[in-house]
Scaffold this motif. Structure first.
Motif, short mmCIF file in Angstrom:
data_model
loop_
_atom_site.label_atom_id
_atom_site.label_comp_id
_atom_site.label_asym_id
_atom_site.label_seq_id
_atom_site.Cartn_x
_atom_site.Cartn_y
_atom_site.Cartn_z
N UNK A 18 49.70 -48.61 57.18
CA UNK A 18 48.77 -47.89 57.75
C UNK A 18 49.26 -47.20 59.29
N UNK A 19 49.92 -48.17 60.03
CA UNK A 19 50.42 -47.73 61.42
C UNK A 19 51.60 -46.61 61.18
N UNK A 20 52.31 -46.97 60.13
CA UNK A 20 53.67 -45.93 60.19
C UNK A 20 53.28 -44.78 59.19
N UNK A 21 52.42 -44.83 58.53
CA UNK A 21 52.23 -43.53 57.63
C UNK A 21 51.84 -42.15 58.53
N UNK A 22 52.33 -41.24 58.18
CA UNK A 22 52.09 -40.09 59.10
C UNK A 22 52.94 -39.04 57.99
N UNK A 23 52.81 -37.74 58.67
CA UNK A 23 53.56 -36.76 58.00
C UNK A 23 54.96 -36.80 57.82
#
Length: 168
Positions: A37-42
């Motif tokens: 969840x912390x690493x998820x990004x575009x």
């Protein structure tokens, strides 16, 4: 009441091992879920974020599994255990990625709630596989020793001590 005690006695070892696996797994879950969840990004989609977080969790759970959960089991060499652990963890990661991928690409659901539900389902299924496979292939069951002859069996039964089974 006696039958419950007998049942617990029969599965005590598995219950304790499963509980320790659960504690180590809970730490791994926090690292995997939180990291994903912390690493998820575009820049890092759900799949890439999950791979990075799971690899970090693998290192922590390897140490916890080897030195705490399965410390009583036969040792077959650090190299063998490490390779098998990470290969089987890769299969568990594949199960997680399949759940996330199906949700994201087959169902077209890329929202945070759907992805987290898929991640949770994948972690649960992967964890079941990991527990079974670690016990089967990575950390082997200790040798039960030679089977008891009928006289030893009768003596142990009458003394009320735990009896080694021939199949263990």
């Amino acid at each position: 009441m006696s039958s419950i005690g007998d049942l617990f006695g029969r599965f005590r070892h598995l219950i304790h091992e499963g509980a320790r696996f659960g504690v180590v797994g809970a730490v791994g879950f926090v690292i995997t879920d939180g990291g994903t969840n912390l690493l998820q990004s575009p820049l890092h989609g759900w799949l890439k974020a999950n791979v990075i977080a799971t690899v970090a969790a693998m290192i922590v759970t390897f140490l916890g599994s080897r030195y705490w959960t399965f410390r009583h089991r036969e040792r077959s060499g650090m190299g063998r255990e490490t390779v098998l652990f990470f290969v089987l963890n890769g299969v568990g990661l594949g199960i997680q990625l399949a759940c996330i991928g199906i949700t994201n690409y087959a169902f077209g659901r890329t929202d945070r709630l759907a992805a987290n539900i898929a991640l949770l389902v994948g972690i649960c299924l992967g964890t079941l596989f990991r527990f079974w496979s670690y016990r089967k292939w990575v950390w082997l069951a200790p040798d039960a020793g030679p089977p008891l002859d009928p006289v030893e069996f009768a003596a142990e039964q009458s003394a009320g001590t735990e009896v080694r089974s021939q199949g263990s």
